[in-house]
Design a protein around this motif. Structure first.
Motif, mmCIF file in Angstrom:
data_model
loop_
_atom_site.group_PDB
_atom_site.id
_atom_site.type_symbol
_atom_site.label_atom_id
_atom_site.label_comp_id
_atom_site.label_asym_id
_atom_site.label_seq_id
_atom_site.Cartn_x
_atom_site.Cartn_y
_atom_site.Cartn_z
ATOM 1 N N TYR A 21 40.935 44.591 45.983
ATOM 2 C CA TYR A 21 40.826 45.802 45.058
ATOM 3 C C TYR A 21 41.915 45.554 44.044
ATOM 4 O O TYR A 21 41.837 45.760 42.788
ATOM 5 C CB TYR A 21 40.830 47.104 45.789
ATOM 6 C CG TYR A 21 41.116 48.279 45.143
ATOM 7 C CD1 TYR A 21 40.103 48.784 44.006
ATOM 8 C CD2 TYR A 21 42.489 48.799 44.739
ATOM 9 C CE1 TYR A 21 40.173 49.498 43.241
ATOM 10 C CE2 TYR A 21 42.830 49.693 43.895
ATOM 11 C CZ TYR A 21 41.688 50.154 43.031
ATOM 12 O OH TYR A 21 41.934 51.183 41.984
ATOM 13 N N ASP A 25 40.694 45.228 40.670
ATOM 14 C CA ASP A 25 40.765 46.477 39.752
ATOM 15 C C ASP A 25 42.348 46.337 39.038
ATOM 16 O O ASP A 25 42.454 47.225 38.296
ATOM 17 C CB ASP A 25 40.588 47.737 40.811
ATOM 18 C CG ASP A 25 39.926 48.889 40.055
ATOM 19 O OD1 ASP A 25 39.199 48.531 38.912
ATOM 20 O OD2 ASP A 25 40.590 49.841 40.096
ATOM 21 N N ASN A 58 34.356 46.530 40.289
ATOM 22 C CA ASN A 58 35.668 46.059 41.180
ATOM 23 C C ASN A 58 36.154 46.800 42.201
ATOM 24 O O ASN A 58 36.752 46.900 43.210
ATOM 25 C CB ASN A 58 36.750 45.985 40.099
ATOM 26 C CG ASN A 58 36.644 44.876 39.342
ATOM 27 O OD1 ASN A 58 36.014 43.675 39.672
ATOM 28 N ND2 ASN A 58 37.189 44.656 38.117
ATOM 29 N N GLU A 59 35.634 48.257 41.840
ATOM 30 C CA GLU A 59 36.028 49.512 42.818
ATOM 31 C C GLU A 59 35.340 49.382 44.218
ATOM 32 O O GLU A 59 35.557 50.137 45.047
ATOM 33 C CB GLU A 59 36.031 50.654 41.934
ATOM 34 C CG GLU A 59 37.141 50.747 41.030
ATOM 35 C CD GLU A 59 36.919 52.126 39.864
ATOM 36 O OE1 GLU A 59 36.094 52.796 40.183
ATOM 37 O OE2 GLU A 59 37.690 52.017 38.912
ATOM 38 N N THR A 60 34.270 48.511 44.144
ATOM 39 C CA THR A 60 33.793 48.542 45.500
ATOM 40 C C THR A 60 34.641 48.444 46.906
ATOM 41 O O THR A 60 34.497 48.852 47.807
ATOM 42 C CB THR A 60 32.545 47.263 45.468
ATOM 43 O OG1 THR A 60 31.637 47.334 44.280
ATOM 44 C CG2 THR A 60 32.018 47.027 46.898
ATOM 45 N N TRP A 61 35.623 47.600 46.419
ATOM 46 C CA TRP A 61 36.589 47.015 47.309
ATOM 47 C C TRP A 61 37.474 48.454 47.904
ATOM 48 O O TRP A 61 37.877 48.471 49.243
ATOM 49 C CB TRP A 61 37.559 46.217 46.919
ATOM 50 C CG TRP A 61 36.709 44.646 46.692
ATOM 51 C CD1 TRP A 61 36.356 44.274 45.427
ATOM 52 C CD2 TRP A 61 36.160 43.912 47.761
ATOM 53 N NE1 TRP A 61 35.814 42.992 45.876
ATOM 54 C CE2 TRP A 61 35.332 42.733 47.024
ATOM 55 C CE3 TRP A 61 36.107 43.810 49.195
ATOM 56 C CZ2 TRP A 61 34.949 41.882 47.609
ATOM 57 C CZ3 TRP A 61 35.399 42.772 49.777
ATOM 58 C CH2 TRP A 61 34.602 41.881 49.232
ATOM 59 N N LEU A 62 37.616 49.290 46.906
ATOM 60 C CA LEU A 62 38.457 50.621 47.219
ATOM 61 C C LEU A 62 37.734 51.273 48.073
ATOM 62 O O LEU A 62 38.152 51.974 49.301
ATOM 63 C CB LEU A 62 38.723 51.459 46.083
ATOM 64 C CG LEU A 62 39.662 52.547 46.335
ATOM 65 C CD1 LEU A 62 41.019 52.484 46.918
ATOM 66 C CD2 LEU A 62 39.667 53.327 45.031
ATOM 67 N N GLN A 130 48.791 54.775 43.507
ATOM 68 C CA GLN A 130 48.656 53.554 44.515
ATOM 69 C C GLN A 130 49.914 53.081 44.904
ATOM 70 O O GLN A 130 50.036 53.012 46.099
ATOM 71 C CB GLN A 130 47.854 52.638 43.966
ATOM 72 C CG GLN A 130 46.311 52.963 43.848
ATOM 73 C CD GLN A 130 45.458 52.090 43.033
ATOM 74 O OE1 GLN A 130 45.861 50.845 42.889
ATOM 75 N NE2 GLN A 130 44.226 52.405 42.335
#
Length: 334
Positions: A21, A25, A58-62, A130
């Motif tokens: 992420y 991201d 990209n936010e899939t990993w979050l 974050q």
């Protein structure tokens, strides 16, 4: 022994998801952070087009990192979330604002300055939240009887603010380095100029966080400076120095891909340093990965899904980046 192996496997999966992420991201959040420095018109349109095909994927990993933490380490999830609620809410709102602004700046050109501002503010808020969350976890969370026992603002400290600034600066460096690779002409020259100064600022921020971390707890100091462990841990700052020299050399030689790869390498080394500091704790100095882990049966059940889903995500992500591998023009890729 099997359960221990599965616990380590799930810790590695979540660590990989978080790092993926940050890598994927981070650069598009960085572009949002830098957005006011781009000239209205061609520069801003090129910057937007460079991330348009990939930013939401990209936010899939979050999602995977957060969902994996809940499923594989429910105790850690139950402690970390209440300790950082304001930060998590701020991050999600920042990502929402950013996503909405990304779409509406094209569909509502009459109010494009407003949406550009929302895109920048959403990116800054998400990135800083974050970073502050990282600092809050690293400095320690007050845990009693397996539950968060601190206050609403325990996450706020000079150290967490420092980590927040460091992450914002680092993401901006990733964004500038990405634009060196994906743009051309005046946009690329501007990105290269930004990358030099952001590289200096990121190194200063990384040095400040690295210098402050050992003073948070004796165990951090022992991991980094006590013999014989220092013989291994000293390789991390050595590699940081090598990557830094390569980064500035590649900027001077006007390379296009290497600055971005070296910026990613600096983030990876920072992540490795974080792992060295906190392992085997998932909530530093309070809860280890084994104490926080779900039952072995649950971990084994989730393993089946992970072995299917993770390769699929990697394949479609790699395909998207391959398809849009060219330069981002004002009207799209070429």
């Amino acid at each position: 022994m099997g359960s221990i192996d599965l616990t380590i496997f799930w810790a590695a999966v979540i660590g990989f998801a978080v790092m993926a992420y940050v890598v994927m991201d981070g650069f598009d959040l960085g572009i949002g952070i830098l957005f006011p420095t781009f000239a209205v018109g061609e520069e801003r349109d090129q910057a937007m087009n460079s991330i348009a095909p990939v930013w939401d994927g990209n936010e899939t990993w979050l999602v995977m990192g957060g969902g994996g933490l809940l499923a594989a380490f429910p105790l850690a999830y139950a402690i970390i979330l209440p300790a950082t609620y304001p930060l998590i809410i701020a991050m999600l709102l920042g990502l929402v604002f950013r996503g909405v602004a990304f779409e509406f700046r094209w569909r509502d050109p009459r109010h494009r300055p407003f949406w550009d501002t929302a895109f920048c503010l959403g990116s800054v808020v998400a990135a800083s939240a974050q970073g502050v969350t990282l600092g809050a976890i690293l400095q320690g969370v007050h845990v009693e009887n397996g539950a968060y026992a601190g206050g609403w603002l325990d996450w706020l400290s000079p150290f967490s603010v420092l980590t927040g600034l460091a992450v914002v600066t680092g993401y901006a460096l990733l964004g500038a380095s990405w634009l060196i690779w994906k743009t051309e002409g005046t946009s690329q020259r501007h990105a290269r100029h930004l990358a030099f100064w952001l590289g200096v600022a990121t190194l200063l921020a990384l040095g400040a966080v690295s210098a402050a971390t050992p003073f948070l707890h004796y165990d951090y100091w022992r991991r980094w400076f006590a013999m014989p462990g220092v013989l291994l841990t000293a390789q991390v700052p050595l590699l940081v120095a090598i990557c830094t020299a390569t980064f500035f050399w590649s900027l001077r030689r006007e390379r296009e891909r290497l600055p971005f790869l070296m910026a990613l390498a600096l983030f990876l080394l920072g992540f490795i340093g974080l792992g060295i500091s906190i392992y085997p704790y998932v909530v530093p100095r309070a809860v280890t990965i084994w104490q926080a882990a779900a039952p072995p049966e649950s971990q084994a059940f989730m393993l089946v899904g992970a072995l299917v889903i993770i390769p699929l995500i990697l394949v479609y992500t790699g395909w998207a980046y391959w398809v849009f591998r060219g330069k981002a023009g004002v009207h799209g890729y070429h």
